[in-house]
Enzyme design. Structure first.
Site, PDB file in Angstrom:
ATOM      1  N   ALA A 168       0.935  -1.061   0.162  1.00  0.00           N
ATOM      2  CA  ALA A 168      -0.052  -0.029  -0.007  1.00  0.00           C
ATOM      3  C   ALA A 168       0.802   1.101  -0.058  1.00  0.00           C
ATOM      4  O   ALA A 168       2.022   1.253   0.051  1.00  0.00           O
ATOM      5  CB  ALA A 168      -1.073   0.167   1.005  1.00  0.00           C
ATOM      6  N   HIS A 169       0.252   2.281   0.068  1.00  0.00           N
ATOM      7  CA  HIS A 169       0.919   3.648  -0.112  1.00  0.00           C
ATOM      8  C   HIS A 169       1.616   4.107   1.038  1.00  0.00           C
ATOM      9  O   HIS A 169       1.450   3.570   2.140  1.00  0.00           O
ATOM     10  CB  HIS A 169      -0.127   4.640  -0.576  1.00  0.00           C
ATOM     11  CG  HIS A 169      -1.087   5.086   0.805  1.00  0.00           C
ATOM     12  ND1 HIS A 169      -2.216   5.771   0.300  1.00  0.00           N
ATOM     13  CD2 HIS A 169      -1.372   4.757   1.861  1.00  0.00           C
ATOM     14  CE1 HIS A 169      -3.058   5.626   1.366  1.00  0.00           C
ATOM     15  NE2 HIS A 169      -2.318   5.175   2.489  1.00  0.00           N
TER      16      HIS A 169
END
Length: 339
Positions: free
Chosen positions: A245-246
């Site tokens: 994920a980010h």
């Protein structure tokens, strides 16, 4: 500020326009003040607008150089002199709308599959159907297989490999990197917040950086940062069907087996290893040389050098003792029932 290779700046914009867009209120005399970009509180400057939703960050707000901040009414009194408060019930949603107004992702909209503005060094080999956007750069000896898409501004180093149907955007890729078929690098991460009319996406304005020697398996996804970068360190090897994920930062020489899922803003030390279907919650710190067993669910920080397993994950010996105790207790209960 967002990398201009990947994002167009649409500012400056007057605060009165942002107030109208977001439904926030601000002092009438401040409406003519203009801002050029959104920024997180830690990165804000005199040309930016930021936001605060949590009282834990009020101490940082007191020293911010930001021109303006979206803030709720209960925190408005904490906004320092020189910073303009835009008061709203939904500060993060207002920030998201302002980000859309101030920044726009660059697109490849020309008729040519290989943009004339792309730069390809000698001995780059392209399969049929490859798309390369404006401003992209591909290093010598790199192979890009059929139907792969390289977005505007992307940089790929030398002697790298991009598999068929892979998609790379908002990314800086090192030398000798392997990205296998159908992998997706740099797409919009999972960022959403409640707005006045329902849930809205939060623009993701960061990048993905894959350092030299990284391998990304087929059908794996690595999201670009929300504002900071998502980084995968040198020689890290990622299996198929892995989700990163980010804002995740992964060290060097790590390995991740299939179906591993890393939530946003996790920091992972060098030399760590993750078994298949391991999962980590957001904002954790995983020390160097950590091993996470297959199927583990990690809900808290893991010190360097330790091996954890189970759900919720814990040191492996403790988890195995508990599993053994439960097995014995269950067996004794069954034997007692049978008598």
């Amino acid at each position: 500020m967002p990398d201009p290779r990947f994002f167009q700046d649409l500012g400056p914009v007057a605060l009165s326009d942002l107030a109208q867009l977001t439904g926030a209120t601000l002092p009438p005399e401040a409406g003519a003040v203009r801002v050029s970009r959104v920024a997180t509180l830690a990165r804000a400057d005199r040309d930016s607008i930021t936001f605060v939703t949590d009282k834990r960050y009020l101490a940082d707000l007191a020293h911010t150089p930001a021109a303006a901040v979206f803030v709720s009414a209960q925190h408005a009194a904490s906004v320092p002199e020189g910073c303009i408060a835009l008061v709203t019930r939904t500060p993060q949603a207002a920030y998201a709308m302002a980000a859309d107004r101030l920044h726009r992702p660059r697109l490849h909209v020309g008729a040519e599959a290989i943009s004339p503005e792309a730069v390809l060094e000698d001995d780059v080999r392209l399969g049929p159907g490859v798309v390369i956007g404006p401003g992209a750069r591909v290093g010598r000896g790199t192979v890009i297989c059929a139907n792969a898409v390289i977005g505007p501004g992307v940089a790929i180093g030398r002697d790298s490999y991009v598999g068929s149907n892979a998609s790379i955007a908002f990314a800086l890729i090192g030398d000798r990197v392997k990205i296998l078929a159908n992998a997706v690098i740099g797409e919009h991460g999972f960022g959403a917040t409640g707005g006045p009319k329902g849930v809205i996406d939060i623009p993701q304005l960061g990048r993905v950086i894959l350092q030299d020697g990284v391998t990304v398996g087929a059908n794996s996804c690595i999201d670009r940062g929300a504002y900071d970068d998502t980084v995968v360190g040198e020689n890290t090897k990622i299996d198929n069907l892995v989700q990163i994920a980010h804002n995740v930062r992964i060290g060097r020489n790590c390995v991740m087996a299939a179906h591993t899922g890393i939530s946003g803003s996790v920091v992972i030390g060098d030399g760590s290893a993750f078994g298949g279907r391991a999962g980590l919650k957001d904002h954790l710190v995983i020390g160097e040389g950590v091993q996470i067993a297959a199927g583990a669910g990690v809900l808290r920080d893991v010190p360097a050098g330790e091996t954890w397993g189970g759900f919720p994950a814990q040191p492996i010996r403790q988890w195995m003792r508990e599993v053994a105790w439960l097995g014995r207790a269950s067996s004794q209960r069954r034997e007692g029932t049978d008598k």
